[in-house]
Write a protein that holds these residues in place. Structure first.
Motif, PDB file in Angstrom:
ATOM      1  N   THR A   1       0.849  -1.190   0.000  1.00 27.30           N
ATOM      2  CA  THR A   1       0.000   0.000   0.000  1.00 27.30           C
ATOM      3  C   THR A   1       0.887   1.243   0.000  1.00 27.30           C
ATOM      4  O   THR A   1       2.114   1.135  -0.120  1.00 27.30           O
ATOM      5  CB  THR A   1      -0.957  -0.028   1.206  1.00 27.30           C
ATOM      6  OG1 THR A   1      -1.901   1.033   1.080  1.00 27.30           O
ATOM      7  CG2 THR A   1      -0.201   0.111   2.527  1.00 27.30           C
ATOM      8  N   PHE A   2       0.281   2.418   0.166  1.00 30.11           N
ATOM      9  CA  PHE A   2       1.028   3.667   0.041  1.00 30.11           C
ATOM     10  C   PHE A   2       0.839   4.554   1.271  1.00 30.11           C
ATOM     11  O   PHE A   2      -0.167   4.470   1.969  1.00 30.11           O
ATOM     12  CB  PHE A   2       0.587   4.404  -1.232  1.00 30.11           C
ATOM     13  CG  PHE A   2       0.941   3.647  -2.479  1.00 30.11           C
ATOM     14  CD1 PHE A   2       2.138   3.865  -3.129  1.00 30.11           C
ATOM     15  CD2 PHE A   2       0.084   2.671  -2.977  1.00 30.11           C
ATOM     16  CE1 PHE A   2       2.480   3.149  -4.255  1.00 30.11           C
ATOM     17  CE2 PHE A   2       0.410   1.940  -4.112  1.00 30.11           C
ATOM     18  CZ  PHE A   2       1.616   2.174  -4.751  1.00 30.11           C
ATOM     19  N   ARG A   3       1.825   5.384   1.523  1.00 32.77           N
ATOM     20  CA  ARG A   3       1.919   6.158   2.758  1.00 32.77           C
ATOM     21  C   ARG A   3       0.646   6.931   3.088  1.00 32.77           C
ATOM     22  O   ARG A   3       0.200   6.946   4.230  1.00 32.77           O
ATOM     23  CB  ARG A   3       3.102   7.129   2.659  1.00 32.77           C
ATOM     24  CG  ARG A   3       3.225   8.158   3.776  1.00 32.77           C
ATOM     25  CD  ARG A   3       3.431   7.525   5.145  1.00 32.77           C
ATOM     26  NE  ARG A   3       4.596   6.646   5.180  1.00 32.77           N
ATOM     27  CZ  ARG A   3       4.949   5.940   6.234  1.00 32.77           C
ATOM     28  NH1 ARG A   3       4.215   5.971   7.338  1.00 32.77           N
ATOM     29  NH2 ARG A   3       6.003   5.163   6.194  1.00 32.77           N
TER      30      ARG A   3
ATOM     31  N   GLU B   1       6.652   4.762   0.352  1.00 39.94           N
ATOM     32  CA  GLU B   1       6.650   6.219   0.492  1.00 39.94           C
ATOM     33  C   GLU B   1       6.252   6.835  -0.849  1.00 39.94           C
ATOM     34  O   GLU B   1       6.421   6.223  -1.908  1.00 39.94           O
ATOM     35  CB  GLU B   1       8.031   6.723   0.917  1.00 39.94           C
ATOM     36  CG  GLU B   1       8.503   6.174   2.255  1.00 39.94           C
ATOM     37  CD  GLU B   1       7.606   6.595   3.411  1.00 39.94           C
ATOM     38  OE1 GLU B   1       6.999   7.683   3.323  1.00 39.94           O
ATOM     39  OE2 GLU B   1       7.518   5.825   4.384  1.00 39.94           O
ATOM     40  N   GLN B   2       5.765   8.052  -0.815  1.00 38.27           N
ATOM     41  CA  GLN B   2       5.248   8.665  -2.042  1.00 38.27           C
ATOM     42  C   GLN B   2       5.271  10.180  -1.950  1.00 38.27           C
ATOM     43  O   GLN B   2       5.493  10.743  -0.870  1.00 38.27           O
ATOM     44  CB  GLN B   2       3.801   8.212  -2.267  1.00 38.27           C
ATOM     45  CG  GLN B   2       2.893   8.594  -1.094  1.00 38.27           C
ATOM     46  CD  GLN B   2       1.418   8.508  -1.389  1.00 38.27           C
ATOM     47  OE1 GLN B   2       0.764   7.601  -0.922  1.00 38.27           O
ATOM     48  NE2 GLN B   2       0.906   9.479  -2.125  1.00 38.27           N
TER      49      GLN B   2
ATOM     50  N   GLU C   1       7.683  15.946  -8.622  1.00 36.50           N
ATOM     51  CA  GLU C   1       7.942  15.128  -9.798  1.00 36.50           C
ATOM     52  C   GLU C   1       7.216  13.788  -9.684  1.00 36.50           C
ATOM     53  O   GLU C   1       7.121  13.230  -8.585  1.00 36.50           O
ATOM     54  CB  GLU C   1       9.443  14.868  -9.932  1.00 36.50           C
ATOM     55  CG  GLU C   1      10.270  16.085 -10.275  1.00 36.50           C
ATOM     56  CD  GLU C   1      10.012  16.546 -11.709  1.00 36.50           C
ATOM     57  OE1 GLU C   1       9.768  15.684 -12.567  1.00 36.50           O
ATOM     58  OE2 GLU C   1      10.048  17.762 -11.936  1.00 36.50           O
ATOM     59  N   PRO C   2       6.710  13.256 -10.799  1.00 37.70           N
ATOM     60  CA  PRO C   2       6.042  11.946 -10.760  1.00 37.70           C
ATOM     61  C   PRO C   2       6.891  10.846 -10.121  1.00 37.70           C
ATOM     62  O   PRO C   2       6.361   9.974  -9.431  1.00 37.70           O
ATOM     63  CB  PRO C   2       5.768  11.652 -12.242  1.00 37.70           C
ATOM     64  CG  PRO C   2       5.639  12.999 -12.870  1.00 37.70           C
ATOM     65  CD  PRO C   2       6.624  13.871 -12.135  1.00 37.70           C
ATOM     66  N   LYS C   3       8.208  10.909 -10.326  1.00 40.82           N
ATOM     67  CA  LYS C   3       9.070   9.844  -9.780  1.00 40.82           C
ATOM     68  C   LYS C   3       9.014   9.794  -8.256  1.00 40.82           C
ATOM     69  O   LYS C   3       9.257   8.745  -7.655  1.00 40.82           O
ATOM     70  CB  LYS C   3      10.517  10.028 -10.249  1.00 40.82           C
ATOM     71  CG  LYS C   3      11.198  11.289  -9.730  1.00 40.82           C
ATOM     72  CD  LYS C   3      12.619  11.397 -10.264  1.00 40.82           C
ATOM     73  CE  LYS C   3      13.308  12.663  -9.750  1.00 40.82           C
ATOM     74  NZ  LYS C   3      14.692  12.774 -10.278  1.00 40.82           N
ATOM     75  N   ASN C   4       8.702  10.918  -7.601  1.00 42.95           N
ATOM     76  CA  ASN C   4       8.587  10.918  -6.144  1.00 42.95           C
ATOM     77  C   ASN C   4       7.432  10.042  -5.663  1.00 42.95           C
ATOM     78  O   ASN C   4       7.386   9.649  -4.507  1.00 42.95           O
ATOM     79  CB  ASN C   4       8.393  12.337  -5.610  1.00 42.95           C
ATOM     80  CG  ASN C   4       9.619  13.205  -5.798  1.00 42.95           C
ATOM     81  OD1 ASN C   4      10.684  12.710  -6.161  1.00 42.95           O
ATOM     82  ND2 ASN C   4       9.474  14.496  -5.568  1.00 42.95           N
ATOM     83  N   PHE C   5       6.487   9.776  -6.567  1.00 42.11           N
ATOM     84  CA  PHE C   5       5.324   8.968  -6.219  1.00 42.11           C
ATOM     85  C   PHE C   5       5.566   7.473  -6.432  1.00 42.11           C
ATOM     86  O   PHE C   5       4.767   6.662  -5.965  1.00 42.11           O
ATOM     87  CB  PHE C   5       4.108   9.412  -7.032  1.00 42.11           C
ATOM     88  CG  PHE C   5       3.509  10.720  -6.590  1.00 42.11           C
ATOM     89  CD1 PHE C   5       2.363  10.740  -5.820  1.00 42.11           C
ATOM     90  CD2 PHE C   5       4.100  11.927  -6.937  1.00 42.11           C
ATOM     91  CE1 PHE C   5       1.805  11.955  -5.406  1.00 42.11           C
ATOM     92  CE2 PHE C   5       3.548  13.140  -6.541  1.00 42.11           C
ATOM     93  CZ  PHE C   5       2.403  13.147  -5.766  1.00 42.11           C
TER      94      PHE C   5
ATOM     95  N   LYS D   1      10.572  -1.471  -3.421  1.00 46.25           N
ATOM     96  CA  LYS D   1       9.883  -2.513  -2.644  1.00 46.25           C
ATOM     97  C   LYS D   1       9.356  -3.636  -3.544  1.00 46.25           C
ATOM     98  O   LYS D   1       9.377  -4.804  -3.164  1.00 46.25           O
ATOM     99  CB  LYS D   1       8.755  -1.889  -1.820  1.00 46.25           C
ATOM    100  CG  LYS D   1       9.276  -1.101  -0.619  1.00 46.25           C
ATOM    101  CD  LYS D   1       8.161  -0.581   0.251  1.00 46.25           C
ATOM    102  CE  LYS D   1       8.698  -0.085   1.596  1.00 46.25           C
ATOM    103  NZ  LYS D   1       9.671   0.991   1.490  1.00 46.25           N
ATOM    104  N   LEU D   2       8.895  -3.286  -4.719  1.00 50.39           N
ATOM    105  CA  LEU D   2       8.407  -4.304  -5.648  1.00 50.39           C
ATOM    106  C   LEU D   2       9.550  -5.205  -6.109  1.00 50.39           C
ATOM    107  O   LEU D   2       9.393  -6.440  -6.175  1.00 50.39           O
ATOM    108  CB  LEU D   2       7.747  -3.639  -6.855  1.00 50.39           C
ATOM    109  CG  LEU D   2       7.085  -4.588  -7.849  1.00 50.39           C
ATOM    110  CD1 LEU D   2       5.865  -5.258  -7.224  1.00 50.39           C
ATOM    111  CD2 LEU D   2       6.686  -3.845  -9.126  1.00 50.39           C
TER     112      LEU D   2
END
Length: 418
Positions: A132-134, A168-169, A176-180, A187-188
């Motif tokens: 999941t995401f932060r 983390e996101q 920037e999109p890469k931060n997401f 992790k993947l």
């Protein structure tokens, strides 16, 4: 108030008396005093067309005179069959198996059970983890809390919860999109062999602060998830039924989730009803001569006929007035953009997507921001119902809101923050 225990409320700080709502119509609530309030958040994101929409009212009235409730495990009925047909026409051909439940949290619980058990029954017993995401929020039942990001919502119940991988996101619209997706990639790569599913709120993370996913980041996450053999679960409890500017958020992406969670706006906001929709691969993994391979989940009010009738009324209106409704969605987003751009340089962040707009103040308090309750009180005094997410003021109106009403909501937000 002597006997009431309110949700998400510190009762010691609650007012001695709450305003009594006597009527609701379109985007307005009428109090017993006769005062009218603009419902700027669709009564916790459930109202679609507007309060007491006649299409849905008539559907409920007609059904209530004929069949109220029947055990869905032994019988079916016309409202459920009609709803399934209406939805199947709107969904991709590889997303057609529908499991009924009663609210958003339980639709997520069902999705988690589906994913875990399906992986096991397909021979991937090592795939037991979720990612999941932060800033995610997926509900308040045990499984849904487990796959929500760490927050005030789930902190007291940590001993009850399982531990997912939490990526983390990014947070702000300027990032920037890469931060997401950078931490997700790490992790993947490390855990893909043990990953049962990735769960995500597509495009907008609701209770986490109305955080908007960049389309590039979201598409990238979806592609990598499915390539890794993990199920992709889209929690569209909030984003479904037009909130992001399309009927379902995934329709704006070149991807179809393996499992889709629907609730809130499913019935137009009239009655509790939820669906967990999956593809054929998931469904087929439960078919067996062995009873223990069944999906052991259910609710007393599964497939309630009156709730199904409400959902049918909602969908029929969406289909009948499709062009006009989609035009209104676009006009609301344009107005959000116009008003949000005016104050962009005066606050921490302003973001918008579809019917949703959010203004984040320059604060690090998050959910503990002390001004949230004060903002709600002051907005009500000005005739607007807002319920901030900590230091984030947001708008998520019914489709029937007028542009005059929506401008007033923005006027009140500007008064609160300046």
């Amino acid at each position: 108030m002597k006997h009431i225990w309110l949700p998400f409320t510190q009762m010691k700080m609650a007012p001695a008396h709450l305003p009594l709502v006597s009527q609701a119509k379109k985007a307005r609530l009428t109090l017993e005093t006769g005062e009218e309030i603009i419902d700027a958040i669709s009564s916790w994101w459930v109202i679609t067309h507007g309060h007491c929409d006649p299409w849905i009212v008539k559907a409920i009235q007609k059904q209530s005179e004929n069949l109220d409730q029947v055990l869905f495990a032994n019988f079916t009925h016309a409202p459920a069959q009609t709803l399934i047909q209406e939805l199947s026409d709107l969904l991709p051909s590889n997303l057609q198996r529908m499991f009924f439940s009663d609210d958003g949290s339980t639709s997520v619980e069902v999705a988690l059970k589906m994913a875990l058990q399906s992986q096991e029954q397909r021979g991937f017993s090592e795939k037991k983890r979720f990612l999941t995401f932060r800033h995610s929020y997926h509900g308040d039942t045990a499984g849904a809390m487990s796959v929500s990001g760490p927050s005030l919502f789930n902190k007291p119940y940590k001993p009850l919860l399982f531990s997912p991988l939490v990526a983390e996101q990014g947070h702000f619209s300027t990032e920037e999109p890469k931060n997401f997706y950078q931490d997700f990639e790490r992790k993947l790569e490390r855990h893909h062999k043990t990953l049962a599913a990735v769960i995500i709120e597509p495009f907008i993370q609701g209770a986490g602060g109305m955080i908007i996913w960049p389309e590039k980041a979201l598409s990238h996450i979806c592609r990598l998830t499915q390539e890794a053999g993990a199920y992709l679960i889209f929690d569209e409890v909030m984003t479904g039924f037009g909130r992001t500017g399309s009927l379902f958020a995934f329709q704006q992406l070149d991807v179809v989730p393996d499992i889709l969670c629907l609730a809130k706006g499913l019935t137009g906001g009239f009655l509790p009803l939820a669906l967990t929709v999956c593809g054929e691969e998931v469904y087929q993994s439960f078919l067996s001569d062995k009873k223990e391979k069944s999906l052991f989940h259910g609710h007393s009010f599964t497939g309630n006929p009156v709730a199904c009738a409400a959902a049918c009324g909602n969908l029929k209106k969406l289909k009948k007035h499709k062009q006009a409704i989609e035009k209104k969605w676009k006009a609301i987003e344009d107005l959000h953009k116009e008003r949000g751009s005016r104050i962009q340089n005066h606050v921490q962040d302003v973001r918008w997507k579809g019917l949703v707009a959010a203004v984040e103040q320059k604060s690090s308090k998050g959910w503990s921001a002390p001004q949230a309750e004060l903002w709600t009180k002051k907005a009500l005094e000005k005739g607007v119902f807002l319920r901030p997410l900590g230091d984030v003021l947001y708008i998520l109106p019914p489709y029937s809101i007028t542009f005059k009403e929506l401008h007033k909501v923005w006027d009140v937000i500007e008064e609160l923050i300046f």
